[in-house]
Motif scaffolding. Structure first.
Motif, PDB file in Angstrom:
ATOM      1  N   GLN A 487     -33.801 -24.504  81.483  1.00  0.00           N
ATOM      2  CA  GLN A 487     -34.123 -25.878  81.836  1.00  0.00           C
ATOM      3  C   GLN A 487     -33.615 -26.509  83.059  1.00  0.00           C
ATOM      4  OE1 GLN A 487     -36.603 -27.739  81.202  1.00  0.00           O
ATOM      5  NE2 GLN A 487     -36.267 -29.732  80.671  1.00  0.00           N
ATOM      6  N   PHE A 488     -32.385 -26.475  83.306  1.00  0.00           N
ATOM      7  CA  PHE A 488     -31.643 -26.903  84.292  1.00  0.00           C
ATOM      8  C   PHE A 488     -32.400 -26.482  85.765  1.00  0.00           C
ATOM      9  CE2 PHE A 488     -28.374 -26.893  87.623  1.00  0.00           C
ATOM     10  CZ  PHE A 488     -28.130 -28.518  87.568  1.00  0.00           C
ATOM     11  N   TRP A 489     -32.703 -25.058  85.821  1.00  0.00           N
ATOM     12  CA  TRP A 489     -33.207 -24.518  86.851  1.00  0.00           C
ATOM     13  C   TRP A 489     -34.502 -25.233  87.252  1.00  0.00           C
ATOM     14  CZ3 TRP A 489     -35.958 -19.168  87.251  1.00  0.00           C
ATOM     15  CH2 TRP A 489     -35.971 -18.856  88.541  1.00  0.00           C
ATOM     16  N   ILE A 490     -35.459 -25.135  85.881  1.00  0.00           N
ATOM     17  CA  ILE A 490     -36.643 -25.803  86.140  1.00  0.00           C
ATOM     18  C   ILE A 490     -36.845 -27.091  86.588  1.00  0.00           C
ATOM     19  CG2 ILE A 490     -38.790 -26.040  85.082  1.00  0.00           C
ATOM     20  CD1 ILE A 490     -38.431 -22.941  85.728  1.00  0.00           C
ATOM     21  N   ALA A 491     -35.979 -27.789  85.967  1.00  0.00           N
ATOM     22  CA  ALA A 491     -35.591 -29.253  86.369  1.00  0.00           C
ATOM     23  C   ALA A 491     -35.449 -29.779  87.746  1.00  0.00           C
ATOM     24  CB  ALA A 491     -34.888 -30.049  85.484  1.00  0.00           C
ATOM     25  N   LEU A 492     -34.518 -28.513  88.350  1.00  0.00           N
ATOM     26  CA  LEU A 492     -34.103 -28.905  89.536  1.00  0.00           C
ATOM     27  C   LEU A 492     -34.837 -28.185  90.853  1.00  0.00           C
ATOM     28  CD1 LEU A 492     -31.543 -30.096  91.039  1.00  0.00           C
ATOM     29  CD2 LEU A 492     -30.559 -27.656  91.134  1.00  0.00           C
ATOM     30  N   PHE A 493     -35.723 -27.228  90.366  1.00  0.00           N
ATOM     31  CA  PHE A 493     -36.618 -26.508  91.157  1.00  0.00           C
ATOM     32  C   PHE A 493     -38.093 -26.302  90.388  1.00  0.00           C
ATOM     33  CE2 PHE A 493     -32.502 -25.076  92.613  1.00  0.00           C
ATOM     34  CZ  PHE A 493     -32.476 -25.613  93.940  1.00  0.00           C
ATOM     35  N   PRO A 494     -38.923 -27.349  90.197  1.00  0.00           N
ATOM     36  CA  PRO A 494     -39.871 -27.184  89.305  1.00  0.00           C
ATOM     37  C   PRO A 494     -40.973 -26.120  89.818  1.00  0.00           C
ATOM     38  CG  PRO A 494     -39.552 -29.429  89.935  1.00  0.00           C
ATOM     39  CD  PRO A 494     -38.916 -28.682  90.744  1.00  0.00           C
ATOM     40  N   VAL A 495     -41.722 -25.824  88.832  1.00  0.00           N
ATOM     41  CA  VAL A 495     -42.908 -24.605  89.010  1.00  0.00           C
ATOM     42  C   VAL A 495     -43.847 -25.405  89.977  1.00  0.00           C
ATOM     43  CG1 VAL A 495     -44.542 -23.192  88.228  1.00  0.00           C
ATOM     44  CG2 VAL A 495     -42.325 -23.430  87.034  1.00  0.00           C
ATOM     45  N   GLY A 496     -43.917 -24.762  91.165  1.00  0.00           N
ATOM     46  CA  GLY A 496     -45.186 -25.323  91.993  1.00  0.00           C
ATOM     47  C   GLY A 496     -44.956 -26.725  92.552  1.00  0.00           C
ATOM     48  N   GLY A 497     -43.579 -26.907  92.695  1.00  0.00           N
ATOM     49  CA  GLY A 497     -43.156 -28.328  93.315  1.00  0.00           C
ATOM     50  C   GLY A 497     -41.819 -28.279  94.101  1.00  0.00           C
ATOM     51  N   SER A 498     -41.313 -29.388  94.672  1.00  0.00           N
ATOM     52  CA  SER A 498     -40.359 -29.246  95.376  1.00  0.00           C
ATOM     53  C   SER A 498     -39.310 -30.376  94.707  1.00  0.00           C
ATOM     54  CB  SER A 498     -40.439 -29.871  96.607  1.00  0.00           C
ATOM     55  OG  SER A 498     -40.882 -31.374  96.560  1.00  0.00           O
ATOM     56  N   PRO A 499     -37.876 -30.276  94.936  1.00  0.00           N
ATOM     57  CA  PRO A 499     -36.820 -30.967  93.949  1.00  0.00           C
ATOM     58  C   PRO A 499     -36.934 -32.494  94.149  1.00  0.00           C
ATOM     59  CG  PRO A 499     -35.751 -29.098  95.134  1.00  0.00           C
ATOM     60  CD  PRO A 499     -37.078 -29.404  95.725  1.00  0.00           C
ATOM     61  N   ASN A 500     -36.850 -33.115  92.853  1.00  0.00           N
ATOM     62  CA  ASN A 500     -37.212 -34.468  92.644  1.00  0.00           C
ATOM     63  C   ASN A 500     -36.246 -35.124  91.807  1.00  0.00           C
ATOM     64  OD1 ASN A 500     -38.480 -36.749  91.327  1.00  0.00           O
ATOM     65  ND2 ASN A 500     -39.938 -36.534  93.405  1.00  0.00           N
ATOM     66  N   ALA A 501     -35.487 -36.213  92.274  1.00  0.00           N
ATOM     67  CA  ALA A 501     -34.467 -36.675  91.511  1.00  0.00           C
ATOM     68  C   ALA A 501     -35.190 -37.324  90.125  1.00  0.00           C
ATOM     69  CB  ALA A 501     -33.824 -37.822  92.153  1.00  0.00           C
ATOM     70  N   SER A 502     -36.376 -38.118  90.285  1.00  0.00           N
ATOM     71  CA  SER A 502     -36.727 -38.678  88.917  1.00  0.00           C
ATOM     72  C   SER A 502     -37.389 -37.583  88.111  1.00  0.00           C
ATOM     73  CB  SER A 502     -38.020 -39.633  89.369  1.00  0.00           C
ATOM     74  OG  SER A 502     -38.975 -39.841  88.332  1.00  0.00           O
ATOM     75  N   ALA A 503     -37.925 -36.517  88.594  1.00  0.00           N
ATOM     76  CA  ALA A 503     -38.468 -35.414  87.672  1.00  0.00           C
ATOM     77  C   ALA A 503     -37.144 -34.718  87.046  1.00  0.00           C
ATOM     78  CB  ALA A 503     -39.289 -34.431  88.430  1.00  0.00           C
ATOM     79  N   PHE A 504     -36.098 -34.893  87.874  1.00  0.00           N
ATOM     80  CA  PHE A 504     -35.070 -33.724  87.172  1.00  0.00           C
ATOM     81  C   PHE A 504     -34.286 -34.702  85.921  1.00  0.00           C
ATOM     82  CE2 PHE A 504     -30.334 -33.493  87.090  1.00  0.00           C
ATOM     83  CZ  PHE A 504     -30.032 -32.068  86.842  1.00  0.00           C
ATOM     84  N   PHE A 505     -34.306 -35.957  86.232  1.00  0.00           N
ATOM     85  CA  PHE A 505     -33.542 -36.777  85.252  1.00  0.00           C
ATOM     86  C   PHE A 505     -34.484 -36.981  83.880  1.00  0.00           C
ATOM     87  CE2 PHE A 505     -30.516 -37.946  88.409  1.00  0.00           C
ATOM     88  CZ  PHE A 505     -29.413 -37.874  87.818  1.00  0.00           C
ATOM     89  N   GLN A 506     -35.772 -36.858  84.389  1.00  0.00           N
ATOM     90  CA  GLN A 506     -36.570 -36.873  82.908  1.00  0.00           C
ATOM     91  C   GLN A 506     -36.540 -35.763  82.167  1.00  0.00           C
ATOM     92  OE1 GLN A 506     -40.760 -38.061  83.851  1.00  0.00           O
ATOM     93  NE2 GLN A 506     -40.352 -39.969  84.924  1.00  0.00           N
ATOM     94  N   ALA A 507     -36.230 -34.550  82.858  1.00  0.00           N
ATOM     95  CA  ALA A 507     -36.107 -33.099  82.254  1.00  0.00           C
ATOM     96  C   ALA A 507     -34.653 -33.123  81.420  1.00  0.00           C
ATOM     97  CB  ALA A 507     -36.498 -32.295  83.019  1.00  0.00           C
ATOM     98  N   TYR A 508     -33.893 -33.662  82.209  1.00  0.00           N
ATOM     99  CA  TYR A 508     -32.373 -33.278  81.702  1.00  0.00           C
ATOM    100  C   TYR A 508     -31.610 -34.653  81.567  1.00  0.00           C
ATOM    101  CZ  TYR A 508     -29.469 -29.032  81.824  1.00  0.00           C
ATOM    102  OH  TYR A 508     -28.751 -27.942  81.414  1.00  0.00           O
ATOM    103  N   LEU A 509     -31.950 -35.620  81.219  1.00  0.00           N
ATOM    104  CA  LEU A 509     -31.455 -36.855  80.820  1.00  0.00           C
ATOM    105  C   LEU A 509     -30.364 -36.790  79.826  1.00  0.00           C
ATOM    106  CD1 LEU A 509     -30.783 -39.459  81.882  1.00  0.00           C
ATOM    107  CD2 LEU A 509     -32.632 -40.425  80.566  1.00  0.00           C
ATOM    108  N   THR A 510     -30.883 -35.941  78.600  1.00  0.00           N
ATOM    109  CA  THR A 510     -30.097 -35.900  77.579  1.00  0.00           C
ATOM    110  C   THR A 510     -28.362 -35.390  77.725  1.00  0.00           C
ATOM    111  OG1 THR A 510     -32.069 -34.851  76.388  1.00  0.00           O
ATOM    112  CG2 THR A 510     -30.056 -34.640  75.311  1.00  0.00           C
ATOM    113  N   VAL A 511     -28.367 -34.443  78.746  1.00  0.00           N
ATOM    114  CA  VAL A 511     -26.935 -34.070  78.924  1.00  0.00           C
ATOM    115  C   VAL A 511     -25.812 -35.207  79.412  1.00  0.00           C
ATOM    116  CG1 VAL A 511     -25.510 -32.500  80.302  1.00  0.00           C
ATOM    117  CG2 VAL A 511     -27.837 -31.598  79.383  1.00  0.00           C
TER     118      VAL A 511
END
Length: 576
Positions: A487-511
């Motif tokens: 999940q960390f890898w996918i949050a940092l480098f989304p499938v078909g997308g580029s790194p995005n801070a908002s998308a990363f924290f939406q996917a990994y904010l629990t930690v």
């Protein structure tokens, strides 16, 4: 060998006999008087003020005045179909589009094995310690109070957010038929239904889940039969399909990265599988009903997930445009509905949308139950204000239920144009909650077995022991860690997308939220105890059966009885 308590306190740590309403005046006061009295606090015993936090939590969880009104049929149906919801019916569509049909089977299969091991471990613990808070309280008992604090708030947050989300999702399913009515009107109706169910106490939750789960189970079985017929060319359009879509467009959509992305969706779809363990304290006879219910999870994984997803992969190509661009609660994006439409059947999509709506309401109902019991457990462990531990004479954690339902009023954000943005961030708070919960359950089981071992005790004193053993729990911990890494890898480098801070924290904010809980606890309690030694773990408080010699004798008699039965009967009892 005679049994002696190892917990050195001057308080009787066995389960208190005070369970039901204690009415001071005899006779009924009439229905209104009895109804009014039911909201008064249940009578509980005072505890020694010199107890440690861990001792106090263990004893209070064992003596909780929650009523034991759940019957075996409730527990079995909750285990069989309780948490089947949008993760399977709708989320599997986005997973199919992202990873392809082979990724779907690999991810759900591995996560399913992990869930099986986790539920088996949880079953061993809950049958042995059917206490209030269940696995939420076990973290404090078997790992550390600090980890128990973090995991309890993590689990409460998960269900607190799920309630308004599911209510909005239920209202959106109506748009399948009519998109002109304001969603807030349907939200209000569904909210009232959830409130009524939960004010009937645990019996209301059990009966509602029995009906909801029965509908979902019948729907999935019906879909499997229909899917086989359609695949063989028996639908209105005819034509044999077979494994065509595994060849064109192919088994994998985005290779290994697509597979990793599907792992996260698979984990989300299994969320809530642990609920049958949370209900242990409110089960009439957990020693008899829980083992059977725990075994039902195998059939849920095999039948409702693996077989139905295999058929989805055979009937729907992963490049179908209808799988893309739809919301997570949009029934038109459900691969189940798409498969039926592709088969040329016009009426069934509407019927299946009803099933999706029932599944969403079921998860919303479970959210109130899970969150309220977790909040009450937090109070028992001295992690939340005492008022949240208020349990009335009907065995309802009343303040916790009201708090959960009050937070559920956020569902009326459905009428706001900012609704999507607000809910995305709310969901991000606990997006990985289940992964941490499952990993903690497995680790608690490992710690429990270790604590027994150093005392020279073993599984011969356990009415139910995990079929996967400690090895299964080690596998559960390992796979949950791998899912977090994926999940960390996918949050940092989304499938078909580029790194995005908002998308990363939406996917990994629990930690970062869990880290914040950890730091807050250490500052609040002024303690740095991160890990209990095995000899500090209490392995007796909360057992309903304290005569260990009698338990060993009964277990030996049961094994001897089973040895006299034919192989097919023993195989049946092993899996059922």
């Amino acid at each position: 060998m005679s049994y002696t308590k190892e917990n050195k306190t001057d308080v009787d740590t066995s389960v208190s006999p005070i369970r039901e309403t204690e009415i001071t005046n005899s006779g009924s006061k009439g229905w209104f008087g009895d109804f009014k009295d039911s909201f008064k606090p249940a009578v509980v015993e005072e505890l020694d003020p010199n107890l440690t936090d861990i001792e106090r939590a263990n004893i209070l969880s064992a003596r909780s005045p929650l009523h034991r009104n759940l019957k075996p049929r409730h527990i079995q149906m909750i285990a069989l179909g309780g948490s089947i919801g949008t993760g399977l019916f709708v989320g599997s569509g986005s997973a199919l589009s992202t990873g392809g049909p082979a990724s779907l089977l690999i991810a759900w299969g591995l996560v399913g094995i992990m869930i099986y091991c986790t539920v088996q471990a949880m079953g061993e613990l809950t049958v042995t310690f059917p206490v209030s808070g269940s696995f939420v309280q076990y973290n404090t008992r078997f790992i550390s109070p600090c980890w128990g604090f973090c995991m309890a708030y993590n689990y409460a947050l998960q269900w607190l957010v799920v309630l308004p989300l599911e209510l909005v999702a239920a209202s959106l399913t109506i748009k399948f038929w009519n998109s002109t009515i304001n969603s807030a009107a349907w939200v209000a109706i569904f909210y009232v239904v959830i409130v009524i169910i939960n004010f009937f106490g645990v019996r209301g939750y059990g009966e509602a889940e029995f009906v909801f789960s029965f509908i979902k189970v019948i729907a999935v079985i019906g879909f499997i039969i229909l899917g086989i017929i359609l695949n063989c060319g028996g639908g209105p359009k005819g034509g044999y399909i077979g494994g065509r879509y595994f060849h064109d467009p192919g088994p994998f959509a985005d290779g290994f990265k697509g597979l990793c992305a599907v792992f996260v969706t698979a984990a989300f779809s299994f969320a809530g599988t642990e609920l049958c363990g949370l209900a242990a304290a409110e089960t009439h006879n957990p020693r008899k009903s829980l083992p059977s219910a725990i075994k039902q999870v195998f059939w849920r994984i095999t039948l409702f997930y693996m077989i139905s997803l295999t058929i989805i992969g055979l009937l729907v190509p992963y490049n179908d445009d209808r799988l893309l661009g739809a919301s997570s609660v949009d029934a038109t994006a459900s691969p189940f509905v798409i498969a039926i439409k592709n088969g040329g059947i016009n009426v069934l999509p509407s019927i299946f949308n009803v099933v999706i709506m029932v599944a969403v309401l079921s998860v919303g109902n479970s959210a109130v139950y899970a969150c309220s019991r977790t909040i009450a457990s937090l109070s028992e462990q001295n992690f939340a204000p005492k008022i949240f531990g208020y349990i009335d004479r009907q065995g309802r954690p009343l303040v916790a239920v009201c708090f959960t339902l009050a937070f559920g009023l956020l569902c009326f954000l459905a009428a706001s144009p900012k609704e999507g943005e607000v809910f995305n961030w709310l969901l991000a708070l606990s997006g990985l909650s289940s992964v941490f919960t499952w990993g903690s359950i497995c680790f608690c089981h490992i710690r429990f077995r270790r604590a027994l071992s150093i005392r020279g005790r073993g599984t011969d004193e356990l009415a139910f022991s995990a079929q996967a053993g400690v090895v299964g729990s080690y596998f559960g911990v390992l796979l949950n860690v791998l899912i977090l890494i994926a999940q960390f890898w996918i949050a940092l480098f989304p499938v078909g997308g580029s790194p995005n801070a908002s998308a990363f924290f939406q996917a990994y904010l629990t930690v970062p939220v869990l880290i914040a809980f950890y730091v807050f606890y250490m500052i609040w309690k002024k303690t740095f105890l991160l890990y209990l030694r095995a000899d500090q773990i209490d392995v007796d408080t909360g057992r309903r059966d304290l005569d260990l010699d009698l338990i060993r004798q009964e277990i030996a008699e049961e094994k001897a009885y089973m040895a006299t039965k034919p192989f097919y009967y023993r195989a049946y009892k092993f899996w059922c």
